[in-house]
Design a protein around this motif. Structure first.
Motif, PDB file in Angstrom:
ATOM      1  N   ASP A 162       0.809  -1.219   0.000  1.00  0.00           N
ATOM      2  CA  ASP A 162       0.000   0.000   0.000  1.00  0.00           C
ATOM      3  C   ASP A 162       0.847   1.277   0.000  1.00  0.00           C
ATOM      4  N   TYR A 163       1.956   1.257  -0.678  1.00  0.00           N
ATOM      5  CA  TYR A 163       2.801   2.458  -0.730  1.00  0.00           C
ATOM      6  C   TYR A 163       2.117   3.533  -1.588  1.00  0.00           C
ATOM      7  N   PRO A 164       2.360   4.802  -1.302  1.00  0.00           N
ATOM      8  CA  PRO A 164       1.743   5.871  -2.098  1.00  0.00           C
ATOM      9  C   PRO A 164       2.467   6.062  -3.430  1.00  0.00           C
ATOM     10  N   THR A 165       1.739   6.558  -4.398  1.00  0.00           N
ATOM     11  CA  THR A 165       2.326   6.830  -5.712  1.00  0.00           C
ATOM     12  C   THR A 165       3.470   7.833  -5.599  1.00  0.00           C
ATOM     13  N   ALA A 166       3.357   8.747  -4.654  1.00  0.00           N
ATOM     14  CA  ALA A 166       4.389   9.773  -4.482  1.00  0.00           C
ATOM     15  C   ALA A 166       5.748   9.163  -4.153  1.00  0.00           C
ATOM     16  N   LYS A 167       5.752   8.034  -3.465  1.00  0.00           N
ATOM     17  CA  LYS A 167       7.028   7.390  -3.131  1.00  0.00           C
ATOM     18  C   LYS A 167       7.711   6.869  -4.390  1.00  0.00           C
ATOM     19  N   LEU A 168       6.938   6.254  -5.260  1.00  0.00           N
ATOM     20  CA  LEU A 168       7.493   5.791  -6.537  1.00  0.00           C
ATOM     21  C   LEU A 168       7.922   6.985  -7.396  1.00  0.00           C
ATOM     22  N   GLU A 169       7.149   8.039  -7.345  1.00  0.00           N
ATOM     23  CA  GLU A 169       7.479   9.250  -8.102  1.00  0.00           C
ATOM     24  C   GLU A 169       8.830   9.811  -7.673  1.00  0.00           C
ATOM     25  N   ARG A 170       9.077   9.872  -6.377  1.00  0.00           N
ATOM     26  CA  ARG A 170      10.361  10.389  -5.873  1.00  0.00           C
ATOM     27  C   ARG A 170      11.531   9.532  -6.357  1.00  0.00           C
ATOM     28  N   ILE A 171      11.335   8.220  -6.395  1.00  0.00           N
ATOM     29  CA  ILE A 171      12.399   7.326  -6.866  1.00  0.00           C
ATOM     30  C   ILE A 171      12.700   7.596  -8.340  1.00  0.00           C
ATOM     31  N   LEU A 172      11.667   7.765  -9.131  1.00  0.00           N
ATOM     32  CA  LEU A 172      11.859   8.028 -10.558  1.00  0.00           C
ATOM     33  C   LEU A 172      12.520   9.393 -10.795  1.00  0.00           C
ATOM     34  N   LEU A 173      12.129  10.372 -10.014  1.00  0.00           N
ATOM     35  CA  LEU A 173      12.741  11.701 -10.140  1.00  0.00           C
ATOM     36  C   LEU A 173      14.219  11.662  -9.754  1.00  0.00           C
ATOM     37  N   LYS A 174      14.518  10.997  -8.658  1.00  0.00           N
ATOM     38  CA  LYS A 174      15.904  10.897  -8.203  1.00  0.00           C
ATOM     39  C   LYS A 174      16.772  10.164  -9.213  1.00  0.00           C
ATOM     40  N   ALA A 175      16.208   9.171  -9.883  1.00  0.00           N
ATOM     41  CA  ALA A 175      16.964   8.410 -10.877  1.00  0.00           C
ATOM     42  C   ALA A 175      17.046   9.137 -12.212  1.00  0.00           C
ATOM     43  N   ASP A 176      16.323  10.240 -12.349  1.00  0.00           N
ATOM     44  CA  ASP A 176      16.252  10.997 -13.605  1.00  0.00           C
ATOM     45  C   ASP A 176      15.541  10.203 -14.696  1.00  0.00           C
ATOM     46  N   ALA A 177      14.678   9.290 -14.278  1.00  0.00           N
ATOM     47  CA  ALA A 177      13.852   8.570 -15.240  1.00  0.00           C
ATOM     48  C   ALA A 177      12.694   9.438 -15.710  1.00  0.00           C
ATOM     49  N   VAL A 178      12.323  10.428 -14.895  1.00  0.00           N
ATOM     50  CA  VAL A 178      11.314  11.427 -15.260  1.00  0.00           C
ATOM     51  C   VAL A 178      11.839  12.791 -14.840  1.00  0.00           C
ATOM     52  N   VAL A 179      11.284  13.835 -15.419  1.00  0.00           N
ATOM     53  CA  VAL A 179      11.623  15.207 -15.031  1.00  0.00           C
ATOM     54  C   VAL A 179      10.328  15.948 -14.748  1.00  0.00           C
ATOM     55  N   GLN A 180      10.415  16.938 -13.859  1.00  0.00           N
ATOM     56  CA  GLN A 180       9.221  17.706 -13.532  1.00  0.00           C
ATOM     57  C   GLN A 180       8.693  18.397 -14.777  1.00  0.00           C
ATOM     58  N   PRO A 181       7.410  18.241 -15.052  1.00  0.00           N
ATOM     59  CA  PRO A 181       6.842  18.867 -16.258  1.00  0.00           C
ATOM     60  C   PRO A 181       6.796  20.376 -16.123  1.00  0.00           C
ATOM     61  N   GLU A 182       6.974  21.055 -17.252  1.00  0.00           N
ATOM     62  CA  GLU A 182       6.840  22.505 -17.273  1.00  0.00           C
ATOM     63  C   GLU A 182       5.363  22.858 -17.230  1.00  0.00           C
ATOM     64  N   LYS A 183       5.095  24.129 -16.897  1.00  0.00           N
ATOM     65  CA  LYS A 183       3.706  24.594 -16.847  1.00  0.00           C
ATOM     66  C   LYS A 183       3.078  24.465 -18.215  1.00  0.00           C
ATOM     67  N   ASN A 184       1.879  23.920 -18.235  1.00  0.00           N
ATOM     68  CA  ASN A 184       1.158  23.747 -19.484  1.00  0.00           C
ATOM     69  C   ASN A 184       0.556  25.075 -19.906  1.00  0.00           C
ATOM     70  N   GLU A 185       1.043  25.601 -21.025  1.00  0.00           N
ATOM     71  CA  GLU A 185       0.567  26.902 -21.474  1.00  0.00           C
ATOM     72  C   GLU A 185      -0.944  26.911 -21.705  1.00  0.00           C
ATOM     73  N   SER A 186      -1.494  25.777 -22.110  1.00  0.00           N
ATOM     74  CA  SER A 186      -2.928  25.754 -22.390  1.00  0.00           C
ATOM     75  C   SER A 186      -3.744  25.900 -21.124  1.00  0.00           C
ATOM     76  N   ASP A 187      -3.108  25.693 -19.956  1.00  0.00           N
ATOM     77  CA  ASP A 187      -3.826  25.827 -18.690  1.00  0.00           C
ATOM     78  C   ASP A 187      -3.659  27.207 -18.081  1.00  0.00           C
ATOM     79  N   SER A 188      -2.946  28.105 -18.760  1.00  0.00           N
ATOM     80  CA  SER A 188      -2.696  29.428 -18.207  1.00  0.00           C
ATOM     81  C   SER A 188      -3.945  30.287 -18.272  1.00  0.00           C
ATOM     82  N   GLU A 189      -3.892  31.453 -17.611  1.00  0.00           N
ATOM     83  CA  GLU A 189      -5.028  32.350 -17.597  1.00  0.00           C
ATOM     84  C   GLU A 189      -5.198  33.001 -18.960  1.00  0.00           C
ATOM     85  N   ASP A 190      -6.223  33.839 -19.074  1.00  0.00           N
ATOM     86  CA  ASP A 190      -6.521  34.499 -20.335  1.00  0.00           C
ATOM     87  C   ASP A 190      -5.280  35.185 -20.903  1.00  0.00           C
TER      88      ASP A 190
END
Length: 258
Positions: free
Chosen positions: A199-227
């Motif tokens: 029952d480990y949280p997804t965030a724990k797996l996420e931290r492992i992937l980030l530390k290993a550089d298997a994923v990178v933090q996504p940039e802000k999605n321009e389509s989600d920005s304000e007007d």
């Protein structure tokens, strides 16, 4: 008797004069105090009026009309560049979606090598369909695939891919192998690093992937920005604040943009 009467008369007149003098001084003191208070009140009101006028002037200096901003050549360039960047990002995202990004995609042994060699980052899950922990891993990977869109998440049945199981020395399941430009550079075996519990949280797996550089933090999605107009207005204001390039116009509430 006449002398005594005159003496008493003078005394009464002197006493009356003294009393009148005291009243006069009290009256003058009251008048002076009232004058001072009136002057202080007048000065306060004048100072308050000046402060209010300055505050309104400062407010007018910062009022920017969005329509006028959009007509400014520099801001039109900013808008055009941003729209172009958003368009390119959207086209890139659609292309990546068609190739399996954003979801946990199952591949077979023939598809495996092209997948890991044509994508910059890949997380490959070697699994067995009868293992409960493999199903738990799939659940977390599906969630992370949506968040870390630039990394491709794939799964492959270990019993059906003996060649890669041997070559990559997969011995314990579940097994995640991280690829970058076709090269396997790291892995996660079993649940030991996840705390050894199901029952480990997804965030724990996420931290492992980030530390290993298997994923990178996504940039802000321009389509989600304000007007877009509001974003341009804020950008213009920021630039003006940095350069001091705004000044008040005494004739109206708009500001000149240098």
């Amino acid at each position: 008797a006449v002398h005594v009467h005159r003496t008493r008369g003078r005394a009464r007149r002197t006493s009356a004069m003294n009393m009148d003098g005291g009243k006069f001084r009290d009256t003058m003191h009251s008048l002076n105090y009232g004058t001072v208070m009136e002057a202080a009140a007048r000065n306060y009101m004048e100072e308050k009026t000046r402060e209010d006028a300055h505050a309104k002037a400062r407010a007018r200096a910062r009022v920017l009309d969005a329509k006028e901003l959009c007509e400014d050549p520099d801001l039109e360039d900013i808008h055009r560049e941003r729209v172009q960047a958003m368009k390119e990002a959207q086209e890139r995202r659609m292309t990546m979606e068609r190739t399996g990004h954003g979801t946990l995609t199952e591949v077979d042994e023939k598809e495996f090598l092209p997948e890991v060699t044509t994508t910059h980052r890949v997380v490959a899950h070697f699994y067995h369909q009868e293992f409960e922990r493999c199903r738990i891993m799939d659940k977390h990977l599906s969630a992370l695939a949506k968040k870390f869109f630039d990394t491709k998440f794939i799964k492959i049945s270990a019993p059906d891919a003996p060649f890669f199981v041997t070559k990559l020395q997969v011995k314990v399941l579940p097994c995640l192998i991280f690829f970058k430009d076709g090269v396997a550079f790291d892995r996660l075996v079993g649940f030991e690093e996840l705390g050894g519990k199901d029952d480990y949280p997804t965030a724990k797996l996420e931290r492992i992937l980030l530390k290993a550089d298997a994923v990178v933090q996504p940039e802000k999605n321009e389509s989600d920005s304000e007007d877009e107009v509001e974003e341009i207005r804020r950008e213009a204001m920021s630039r003006m604040m940095r350069t001091g390039g705004f000044k008040a116009n005494s004739d109206d509430e708009d500001s000149d943009f240098d």
